[in-house]
Enzyme design. Structure first.
Site, PDB file in Angstrom:
ATOM      1  N   GLY A   1       0.828  -1.192   0.000  1.00 46.91           N
ATOM      2  CA  GLY A   1       0.000   0.000   0.000  1.00 46.91           C
ATOM      3  C   GLY A   1       0.866   1.246   0.000  1.00 46.91           C
TER       4      GLY A   1
ATOM      5  N   GLY B   1       0.260  -5.168   0.652  1.00 45.30           N
ATOM      6  CA  GLY B   1      -0.970  -5.080  -0.119  1.00 45.30           C
ATOM      7  C   GLY B   1      -0.912  -5.810  -1.441  1.00 45.30           C
TER       8      GLY B   1
ATOM      9  N   GLU C   1       5.695  -6.089   7.481  1.00 49.67           N
ATOM     10  CA  GLU C   1       5.107  -5.005   8.276  1.00 49.67           C
ATOM     11  C   GLU C   1       5.776  -4.759   9.615  1.00 49.67           C
ATOM     12  OE1 GLU C   1       2.217  -6.033   5.157  1.00 49.67           O
ATOM     13  OE2 GLU C   1       3.453  -7.206   6.523  1.00 49.67           O
TER      14      GLU C   1
ATOM     15  N   ASP D   1      -1.407  -7.445   7.355  1.00 46.27           N
ATOM     16  CA  ASP D   1      -2.848  -7.248   7.181  1.00 46.27           C
ATOM     17  C   ASP D   1      -3.254  -7.809   5.818  1.00 46.27           C
ATOM     18  OD1 ASP D   1      -1.566  -5.238   5.704  1.00 46.27           O
ATOM     19  OD2 ASP D   1      -3.166  -3.775   6.036  1.00 46.27           O
TER      20      ASP D   1
END
Length: 355
Positions: free
Chosen positions: A70, A119, A142, A150
């Protein structure tokens, strides 16, 4: 003023029986923006109802990879200067897209060539046909930015064999083709030189037939030979005990993994371990995404997310100053706070409801 097709951040086209999504920000390694997420979701919904579309394919523009994740610089700015609502809205739509991909009723072919992280994993590894090449480098990194895996990453990694997923989630280690297949993050190996033939074939034939001509056994990976220390070390119930076991094992790779962990955000490590263990019990993807949404929103209010992105992406000094600085300083109550229900702000996905 509207941009040209080349300037669009995501490009859609059809070729025969296949519809194509091309992530088109090569200079940013195709990092996902909120606009891209919404457009992909709209396209998938449209193609789902289109009988002329039999297969959906996602690829990345440029030579470096499918997607590096992301747009974390935007998240950094929102967490530092804003109120977090922009990031929460982005994650809400992104996680809903991840769930749509996982339940998509038509073959969803993800070409996971080159770098696929964060992402990027979310828009590929939930697909029904996941292709890797000798150039694939897949990771959920992350914890290195004070965040937690996530986009359904804790679901994917919680279901990997043994404790391989725990190792990848905590260290953020990159895996190649064979190890992605071993961990359940991919299904087929196609040499990069054969990708064009494979993609061309999808215009005329179903994915399984196209793969029959192009898929091969992958080059050898490394994780299978490391299962001994990985499973023994990461089976522990606390990050402190995992580090202790890895340091005591004697294998140089185990020691290196321990040292990697000690450089990550202590809070992120503990929340990640708790997230993985809970994800195993939750089972289905949707409740795990609901949990990840709680955790992600909670991370916006922590110093480590802003500091981690600053150190890795903004200032690039690679010297994050974590707070707290040690694992021992992160109390159970500090971890539990990340899982607090959000009330009316819950993501609210369900396996039984349309996304």
């Amino acid at each position: 003023m509207s941009g040209t097709v080349e300037e669009e951040p995501v490009v859609f086209r059809t070729s025969g029986r296949a519809a194509h999504i091309t992530l088109n920000r090569p200079r940013a390694l195709n990092a996902l923006t909120h606009t891209m997420v919404r457009r992909i979701d709209e396209a998938l919904l449209s193609w789902e109802r289109d009988p002329a579309v039999e297969t959906v394919v996602i690829t990345g523009a440029g030579e470096r990879g499918l997607c590096a994740g992301g747009d974390i610089r935007a998240i950094h700015d929102d967490a530092r200067d804003g109120d977090g609502t922009a990031s929460a809205a982005f994650w809400r739509d992104e996680y809903r897209l991840n769930a749509r991909i996982a339940r998509y009723p038509k073959p969803y072919v993800a070409v996971m060539d080159g770098i696929v992280m964060g992402g990027g994993v979310g828009v590929s590894a939930h697909g029904s046909v996941r292709v890797v090449t000798e150039r694939s480098r897949i990771a959920m990194p992350e914890t290195g930015i004070g965040f937690v895996p996530d986009v359904g990453g804790t679901h994917l990694l919680a279901t990997a064999p043994g404790e391989l997923g725990t190792h990848l989630a905590l260290t953020g280690a990159q895996v190649g083709a064979a190890d992605a297949l071993l961990c359940g993050l991919a299904d087929h190996f196609v040499p990069a030189a054969s990708l064009r033939d494979f993609l061309d074939a999808l215009a005329e034939r179903p994915a399984d037939e196209a793969l029959a001509d192009c898929a091969q056994p992958p080059p050898q990976g490394v994780l299978a030979a490391q299962r001994g220390w990985i499973d023994a070390g990461y089976r522990a119930d606390t990050v402190e005990e995992i580090v202790r076991r890895l340091l005591a094992h004697g294998d140089p790779s185990a020691k290196e993994a321990a040292e990697t962990l000690l450089a990550k955000s202590p809070t992120a490590l503990k929340v990640t371990l708790a997230s993985l263990r809970r994800a195993r019990k939750l089972g289905a993807l949707e409740p795990v995404l609901n949990q990840e949404y709680r955790v992600s929103c909670a991370a916006l209010a922590t110093p480590d997310l802003v500091e981690g992105i600053r150190a890795q992406v903004v200032d690039k000094d690679r010297r994050p100053r974590w707070s707290p600085t040690t694992l021992a300083e992160v109390a159970d109550a500090d971890v539990e706070r990340f899982f607090t229900p959000l009330g009316e702000r819950e993501l609210g996905l369900s396996p039984d409801l349309p996304h």
